[in-house]
Scaffold this motif. Structure first.
Motif, PDB file in Angstrom:
ATOM      1  N   GLU A   1      -1.313   0.213   9.279  1.00 58.06           N
ATOM      2  CA  GLU A   1       0.042  -0.320   9.420  1.00 58.06           C
ATOM      3  C   GLU A   1       0.013  -1.753   8.959  1.00 58.06           C
ATOM      4  O   GLU A   1      -0.708  -2.579   9.518  1.00 58.06           O
ATOM      5  CB  GLU A   1       0.506  -0.245  10.878  1.00 58.06           C
TER       6      GLU A   1
ATOM      7  N   ASP B   1      14.465   4.214   7.548  1.00 61.68           N
ATOM      8  CA  ASP B   1      13.500   4.933   6.734  1.00 61.68           C
ATOM      9  C   ASP B   1      13.262   6.348   7.226  1.00 61.68           C
ATOM     10  O   ASP B   1      12.459   7.074   6.647  1.00 61.68           O
ATOM     11  CB  ASP B   1      12.153   4.187   6.719  1.00 61.68           C
TER      12      ASP B   1
ATOM     13  N   LEU C   1       8.516  -1.378  -2.282  1.00 67.92           N
ATOM     14  CA  LEU C   1       7.647  -1.454  -1.110  1.00 67.92           C
ATOM     15  C   LEU C   1       7.314  -2.887  -0.699  1.00 67.92           C
ATOM     16  O   LEU C   1       6.787  -3.107   0.376  1.00 67.92           O
ATOM     17  CB  LEU C   1       6.346  -0.683  -1.372  1.00 67.92           C
TER      18      LEU C   1
ATOM     19  N   ASN D   1       1.596  -4.602   5.462  1.00 69.66           N
ATOM     20  CA  ASN D   1       2.420  -4.758   4.266  1.00 69.66           C
ATOM     21  C   ASN D   1       1.640  -4.299   3.030  1.00 69.66           C
ATOM     22  O   ASN D   1       0.466  -3.937   3.111  1.00 69.66           O
ATOM     23  CB  ASN D   1       2.921  -6.206   4.132  1.00 69.66           C
ATOM     24  N   LEU D   2       2.311  -4.309   1.893  1.00 64.22           N
ATOM     25  CA  LEU D   2       1.732  -3.807   0.657  1.00 64.22           C
ATOM     26  C   LEU D   2       0.440  -4.537   0.285  1.00 64.22           C
ATOM     27  O   LEU D   2      -0.551  -3.904  -0.087  1.00 64.22           O
ATOM     28  CB  LEU D   2       2.761  -3.939  -0.466  1.00 64.22           C
TER      29      LEU D   2
ATOM     30  N   ARG E   1       8.044  -4.847   2.972  1.00 63.96           N
ATOM     31  CA  ARG E   1       8.353  -3.762   3.890  1.00 63.96           C
ATOM     32  C   ARG E   1       7.139  -3.507   4.757  1.00 63.96           C
ATOM     33  O   ARG E   1       6.006  -3.702   4.334  1.00 63.96           O
ATOM     34  CB  ARG E   1       8.669  -2.465   3.130  1.00 63.96           C
ATOM     35  N   GLU E   2       7.366  -3.038   5.951  1.00 59.90           N
ATOM     36  CA  GLU E   2       6.266  -2.557   6.784  1.00 59.90           C
ATOM     37  C   GLU E   2       5.937  -1.156   6.318  1.00 59.90           C
ATOM     38  O   GLU E   2       6.834  -0.334   6.107  1.00 59.90           O
ATOM     39  CB  GLU E   2       6.643  -2.572   8.261  1.00 59.90           C
ATOM     40  N   LEU E   3       4.659  -0.878   6.151  1.00 57.87           N
ATOM     41  CA  LEU E   3       4.231   0.407   5.615  1.00 57.87           C
ATOM     42  C   LEU E   3       3.197   1.052   6.516  1.00 57.87           C
ATOM     43  O   LEU E   3       2.451   0.372   7.216  1.00 57.87           O
ATOM     44  CB  LEU E   3       3.598   0.217   4.230  1.00 57.87           C
TER      45      LEU E   3
ATOM     46  N   GLY F   1      -0.052   3.452   5.914  1.00 57.25           N
ATOM     47  CA  GLY F   1      -0.924   3.952   4.865  1.00 57.25           C
ATOM     48  C   GLY F   1      -1.914   4.945   5.440  1.00 57.25           C
ATOM     49  O   GLY F   1      -2.376   4.792   6.576  1.00 57.25           O
TER      50      GLY F   1
ATOM     51  N   VAL G   1       1.242   5.794   0.903  1.00 56.81           N
ATOM     52  CA  VAL G   1       1.937   4.800   1.708  1.00 56.81           C
ATOM     53  C   VAL G   1       3.360   5.277   1.952  1.00 56.81           C
ATOM     54  O   VAL G   1       3.960   5.922   1.095  1.00 56.81           O
ATOM     55  CB  VAL G   1       1.954   3.390   1.062  1.00 56.81           C
ATOM     56  N   THR G   2       3.877   4.965   3.147  1.00 54.72           N
ATOM     57  CA  THR G   2       5.219   5.362   3.545  1.00 54.72           C
ATOM     58  C   THR G   2       5.865   4.184   4.254  1.00 54.72           C
ATOM     59  O   THR G   2       5.260   3.609   5.162  1.00 54.72           O
ATOM     60  CB  THR G   2       5.158   6.557   4.522  1.00 54.72           C
ATOM     61  N   PRO G   3       7.091   3.806   3.857  1.00 56.32           N
ATOM     62  CA  PRO G   3       7.792   2.744   4.585  1.00 56.32           C
ATOM     63  C   PRO G   3       8.082   3.185   6.019  1.00 56.32           C
ATOM     64  O   PRO G   3       8.381   4.358   6.265  1.00 56.32           O
ATOM     65  CB  PRO G   3       9.103   2.563   3.820  1.00 56.32           C
TER      66      PRO G   3
END
Length: 139
Positions: free
Chosen positions: A103, A136, A48, A105-106, A51-53, A55, A129-131
């Motif tokens: 929206e 993706d 992760l 990063n980690l 990556r853009e995530l 949450g 959290v989801t990438p």
């Protein structure tokens, strides 16, 4: 091995003791070590990083006699760069739920979740959290 002292409500201690016995832990220390490792490892997923995530953070709290709702709004404004949406709902007789869609990063998301978890008088804090982005399945 270091020794720490932790204060918590009697009802939580009772739940820990019941869980410890039911699941074969040798004692509270073993249970708390595992819980700490799990919590510390939650956001250490190397896949992760960078990556853009997206949450999703759900917070449940008793609205009577607490300042949790006020703190949630402070956090929303403090992290407006990653809070895409926020929803508030009454649940049952005395509970409220805050739902945050993030929206970022980690590091940004883990910082936000850490601050929510550190808020006194929350009953539960759950998140996922989801990438997001190309490749993706979510665009």
């Amino acid at each position: 091995m270091g020794v720490i002292s932790v204060s918590m409500p009697d009802s939580l201690v009772e739940r820990i003791d019941e869980f410890t016995e039911e699941h074969g832990y040798t004692g509270r220390s073993e249970f708390l070590r595992e819980a700490a490792r799990d919590l510390l490892g939650e956001f250490e997923d190397r896949k992760l990083e960078d990556r853009e995530l997206m949450g999703v953070v759900t917070v449940v709290f008793d609205y009577e006699g607490t300042t949790v709702e006020e703190r949630m709004m402070q956090l929303r404004h403090e992290h407006e760069d990653i809070v895409a949406s926020n929803f508030h709902s009454h649940v049952g007789d005395h509970n409220c739920m805050e739902l945050f869609i993030l929206e970022g990063n980690l590091e940004q998301i883990s910082t936000f979740v850490g601050k929510v978890r550190a808020t006194t008088d929350t009953k539960t804090v759950d998140y996922s959290v989801t990438p997001i982005g190309e490749g993706d399945g979510i665009v």
